[in-house]
Design a protein around this motif. Structure first.
Motif, PDB file in Angstrom:
ATOM      1  N   PHE A  23       0.814  -1.376   0.050  1.00 32.11           N
ATOM      2  CA  PHE A  23       0.030  -0.079   0.108  1.00 32.11           C
ATOM      3  C   PHE A  23       1.039   1.416   0.028  1.00 32.11           C
ATOM      4  O   PHE A  23       1.928   1.366   0.621  1.00 32.11           O
ATOM      5  CB  PHE A  23      -0.979   0.106   1.160  1.00 32.11           C
ATOM      6  N   ARG A  38      -4.556   8.931   1.707  1.00 30.25           N
ATOM      7  CA  ARG A  38      -5.477   7.774   2.026  1.00 30.25           C
ATOM      8  C   ARG A  38      -4.482   6.512   1.513  1.00 30.25           C
ATOM      9  O   ARG A  38      -3.917   6.863   0.468  1.00 30.25           O
ATOM     10  CB  ARG A  38      -6.655   7.825   1.449  1.00 30.25           C
ATOM     11  N   PRO A  39      -4.818   5.115   2.289  1.00 26.69           N
ATOM     12  CA  PRO A  39      -4.028   4.233   1.714  1.00 26.69           C
ATOM     13  C   PRO A  39      -4.639   3.908   0.318  1.00 26.69           C
ATOM     14  O   PRO A  39      -5.684   3.739   0.042  1.00 26.69           O
ATOM     15  CB  PRO A  39      -4.341   3.219   2.854  1.00 26.69           C
ATOM     16  N   MET A  40      -3.697   3.391  -0.655  1.00 29.82           N
ATOM     17  CA  MET A  40      -4.213   2.988  -1.988  1.00 29.82           C
ATOM     18  C   MET A  40      -3.360   1.696  -2.002  1.00 29.82           C
ATOM     19  O   MET A  40      -2.151   1.688  -1.815  1.00 29.82           O
ATOM     20  CB  MET A  40      -3.791   3.933  -2.886  1.00 29.82           C
ATOM     21  N   SER A  41      -3.841   0.763  -2.813  1.00 23.23           N
ATOM     22  CA  SER A  41      -3.410  -0.705  -2.979  1.00 23.23           C
ATOM     23  C   SER A  41      -2.465  -0.512  -4.178  1.00 23.23           C
ATOM     24  O   SER A  41      -3.020  -0.156  -5.294  1.00 23.23           O
ATOM     25  CB  SER A  41      -4.360  -1.653  -3.282  1.00 23.23           C
ATOM     26  N   PHE A  55      -6.259   1.633  -8.801  1.00 26.08           N
ATOM     27  CA  PHE A  55      -8.092   1.482  -8.926  1.00 26.08           C
ATOM     28  C   PHE A  55      -8.518   2.356  -8.033  1.00 26.08           C
ATOM     29  O   PHE A  55      -8.142   2.641  -6.755  1.00 26.08           O
ATOM     30  CB  PHE A  55      -8.346  -0.016  -8.735  1.00 26.08           C
ATOM     31  N   THR A  56      -9.566   2.783  -8.438  1.00 24.31           N
ATOM     32  CA  THR A  56     -10.465   3.814  -7.842  1.00 24.31           C
ATOM     33  C   THR A  56     -12.074   4.046  -8.549  1.00 24.31           C
ATOM     34  O   THR A  56     -11.999   3.647  -9.499  1.00 24.31           O
ATOM     35  CB  THR A  56      -9.934   5.457  -7.800  1.00 24.31           C
ATOM     36  N   THR A  60     -15.256  10.156  -6.773  1.00 25.12           N
ATOM     37  CA  THR A  60     -14.613  10.204  -5.273  1.00 25.12           C
ATOM     38  C   THR A  60     -13.982  11.451  -5.055  1.00 25.12           C
ATOM     39  O   THR A  60     -13.448  12.213  -6.166  1.00 25.12           O
ATOM     40  CB  THR A  60     -13.550   8.926  -4.990  1.00 25.12           C
ATOM     41  N   LEU A  61     -13.702  11.980  -3.917  1.00 26.04           N
ATOM     42  CA  LEU A  61     -13.059  12.922  -3.457  1.00 26.04           C
ATOM     43  C   LEU A  61     -11.482  13.064  -3.892  1.00 26.04           C
ATOM     44  O   LEU A  61     -10.955  14.257  -4.426  1.00 26.04           O
ATOM     45  CB  LEU A  61     -13.190  13.068  -1.971  1.00 26.04           C
ATOM     46  N   LYS A  62     -10.657  12.036  -3.846  1.00 27.79           N
ATOM     47  CA  LYS A  62      -9.679  12.090  -4.172  1.00 27.79           C
ATOM     48  C   LYS A  62      -9.129  12.316  -5.724  1.00 27.79           C
ATOM     49  O   LYS A  62      -8.498  13.061  -5.979  1.00 27.79           O
ATOM     50  CB  LYS A  62      -8.934  10.697  -3.766  1.00 27.79           C
ATOM     51  N   TRP A 111     -12.490  -3.748  -2.246  1.00 29.07           N
ATOM     52  CA  TRP A 111     -12.721  -2.508  -2.375  1.00 29.07           C
ATOM     53  C   TRP A 111     -14.033  -2.318  -3.481  1.00 29.07           C
ATOM     54  O   TRP A 111     -14.657  -1.541  -3.589  1.00 29.07           O
ATOM     55  CB  TRP A 111     -11.949  -1.418  -2.758  1.00 29.07           C
ATOM     56  N   PHE A 112     -13.880  -3.302  -4.422  1.00 26.09           N
ATOM     57  CA  PHE A 112     -14.825  -3.142  -5.706  1.00 26.09           C
ATOM     58  C   PHE A 112     -15.281  -4.283  -5.780  1.00 26.09           C
ATOM     59  O   PHE A 112     -14.957  -5.186  -6.761  1.00 26.09           O
ATOM     60  CB  PHE A 112     -14.236  -2.684  -6.894  1.00 26.09           C
TER      61      PHE A 112
ATOM     62  N   TRP B 134      -7.577   4.377   9.234  1.00 30.03           N
ATOM     63  CA  TRP B 134      -8.452   3.084   8.599  1.00 30.03           C
ATOM     64  C   TRP B 134      -7.781   2.282   9.436  1.00 30.03           C
ATOM     65  O   TRP B 134      -6.840   2.232   9.918  1.00 30.03           O
ATOM     66  CB  TRP B 134      -7.734   2.930   7.332  1.00 30.03           C
ATOM     67  N   GLY B 136      -8.181  -2.070   9.220  1.00 26.67           N
ATOM     68  CA  GLY B 136      -8.604  -3.180   8.475  1.00 26.67           C
ATOM     69  C   GLY B 136      -8.916  -2.772   6.954  1.00 26.67           C
ATOM     70  O   GLY B 136      -8.666  -1.656   6.701  1.00 26.67           O
ATOM     71  N   PRO B 137      -9.408  -3.715   6.205  1.00 22.71           N
ATOM     72  CA  PRO B 137      -9.338  -3.237   4.593  1.00 22.71           C
ATOM     73  C   PRO B 137     -10.183  -2.068   4.189  1.00 22.71           C
ATOM     74  O   PRO B 137     -10.017  -1.552   3.189  1.00 22.71           O
ATOM     75  CB  PRO B 137      -9.536  -4.823   3.980  1.00 22.71           C
TER      76      PRO B 137
HETATM   77  C1  LIG Z   1      -5.265  -0.864   2.956  1.00 14.94           C
HETATM   78  C2  LIG Z   1      -6.264  -0.154   2.255  1.00 14.94           C
HETATM   79  C3  LIG Z   1      -5.981  -0.105   0.713  1.00 14.94           C
HETATM   80  C4  LIG Z   1      -7.015   0.761  -0.213  1.00 14.94           C
HETATM   81  N1  LIG Z   1      -6.751   0.795  -1.476  1.00 14.94           N
HETATM   82  C5  LIG Z   1      -7.453   1.452  -2.288  1.00 14.94           C
HETATM   83  C6  LIG Z   1      -7.632   1.586  -3.575  1.00 14.94           C
HETATM   84  O1  LIG Z   1      -6.464   0.795  -4.043  1.00 14.94           O
HETATM   85  N2  LIG Z   1      -8.458   2.100  -4.237  1.00 14.94           N
HETATM   86  C7  LIG Z   1      -9.328   2.912  -3.826  1.00 14.94           C
HETATM   87  O2  LIG Z   1     -10.163   3.628  -4.511  1.00 14.94           O
HETATM   88  N3  LIG Z   1      -9.486   2.798  -2.338  1.00 14.94           N
HETATM   89  C8  LIG Z   1      -8.723   2.170  -1.584  1.00 14.94           C
HETATM   90  N4  LIG Z   1      -9.053   2.026  -0.273  1.00 14.94           N
HETATM   91  C9  LIG Z   1      -9.670   3.034   0.348  1.00 14.94           C
HETATM   92  C10 LIG Z   1      -9.118   4.522   0.299  1.00 14.94           C
HETATM   93  O3  LIG Z   1      -8.208   4.575   1.263  1.00 14.94           O
HETATM   94  C11 LIG Z   1     -10.335   5.716   0.756  1.00 14.94           C
HETATM   95  O4  LIG Z   1     -10.909   5.423   1.881  1.00 14.94           O
HETATM   96  C12 LIG Z   1     -11.491   5.514  -0.394  1.00 14.94           C
HETATM   97  O5  LIG Z   1     -10.942   5.290  -1.623  1.00 14.94           O
HETATM   98  C13 LIG Z   1     -12.090   6.833  -0.310  1.00 14.94           C
HETATM   99  O6  LIG Z   1     -11.083   7.896  -0.676  1.00 14.94           O
HETATM  100  P1  LIG Z   1     -11.521   9.577  -0.920  1.00 14.94           P
HETATM  101  O7  LIG Z   1     -12.553   9.720  -0.191  1.00 14.94           O
HETATM  102  O8  LIG Z   1     -10.313  10.222  -0.572  1.00 14.94           O
HETATM  103  O9  LIG Z   1     -11.659   9.493  -2.441  1.00 14.94           O
HETATM  104  C14 LIG Z   1      -8.001   1.370   0.498  1.00 14.94           C
HETATM  105  C15 LIG Z   1      -8.172   1.294   2.024  1.00 14.94           C
HETATM  106  C16 LIG Z   1      -7.058   0.871   2.533  1.00 14.94           C
HETATM  107  C17 LIG Z   1      -7.383   0.701   4.085  1.00 14.94           C
END
Ligand SMILES: Cc1cc2nc3c(=O)[nH]c(=O)nc-3n(C[C@H](O)[C@H](O)[C@H](O)COP(=O)(O)O)c2cc1C
Lengths: 147, 147
Positions: A23, A38-41, A55-56, A60-62, A111-112, B134, B136-137
């Motif tokens: 992440f 925010r964490p992203m995979s 992936f997203t 979304t806000l980001k 997430w999806f 955050w 957990g996943p």
């Molecule tokens: C470990 C972990 C991995 C994540 N990976 C993704 C990801 O790959 N893509 C994604 O859209 N959100 C991912 N999320 C959720 C985001 O961190 C975030 O909460 C969500 O995308 C909404 O973000 P935003 O409101 O800033 O757009 C992940 C969360 C965690 C805890």
């Protein structure tokens, strides 16, 4: 260390470090100038020839933040090895279904849940402009552009 | 989770998570708008009543960036427990020797061999405006200000 590695070796090094880390923290600038991460995979599937792909959902806000202020940062940390990477780049939204299918990994279902059929699913592509990394308490190497 | 924790419990939770993590990634905005991050030590000594304190030399790029664009982000990640924290705040440089002595920890000698006598030694104080975490996943909790 910066003196002993070639440019290609530095890129290779950053790619290796990121590959080990599941992440990254994606930081974007909000409309009011504040910074949010925010964490992203990375799906361990880092195609790091200068680009990172996340992936997203498109709505979304980001994504809004990344399309308003294109410059973003992704940081990767591996505390047990004292490895830290900072990647600076510009973000772009990619909705191409072929690319989505190419990069899709089953773990992303967390997430999806609808997988590649999720209508709002998109890719946030980060065009890397510079990267810096740290190994151990003080060493670091920085390099810029042309990645 | 956001429905079951009070505001104070959320703050307590963030403080706890950060306390377990030695390093945060501090992201600042450069003059050209690009975003850069670097690891910063929390000294496990997190005085998290709304403020984070980092030791730094005053004459550094990160300080220049943080004083030009005051809004910064500090992210903390603990992948083994799937804990992630994003702290948004504004940065301020503090040169007060009393405060420096109060917060000084011997481990900081790795970065500042001259200790509190280092003339360029200063504190970067982050006035926290909002935090998100955050665990957990998929779960995440955000809250703002008044921390
Ligand atoms: C470990 C972990 C991995 C994540 N990976 C993704 C990801 O790959 N893509 C994604 O859209 N959100 C991912 N999320 C959720 C985001 O961190 C975030 O909460 C969500 O995308 C909404 O973000 P935003 O409101 O800033 O757009 C992940 C969360 C965690 C805890």
């Amino acid at each position: 260390m910066s003196d002993t590695l070639t440019h290609d070796e530095k890129i290779q090094k950053v790619r290796e470090i990121i590959k080990d880390i599941d992440f990254g923290m994606l930081t974007t600038v909000a409309a009011d100038g504040s910074l949010h991460s925010r964490p992203m995979s990375t799906n361990k599937n880092v195609d790091f020839d200068g680009d990172l792909w996340f992936f997203t959902k498109a709505s979304t806000l980001k994504v809004d933040e990344a399309l308003a202020h294109h410059q973003v940062n992704v940081s990767f940390t591996q505390p047990k090895d004292q490895r830290y990477v900072s990647v600076a780049g510009t973000a772009e939204l990619v909705r191409d279904k072929e690319k989505i299918k190419e990069l899709w990994e089953p773990e992303l279902k967390a997430w999806f849940p609808d997988g590649v059929d999720e209508p709002d699913l998109a890719l946030l592509k980060i065009n890397v402009e510079s990267a810096e990394f740290w190994e151990g308490p003080s060493s670091f190497v920085a390099f810029a552009a042309g990645m």
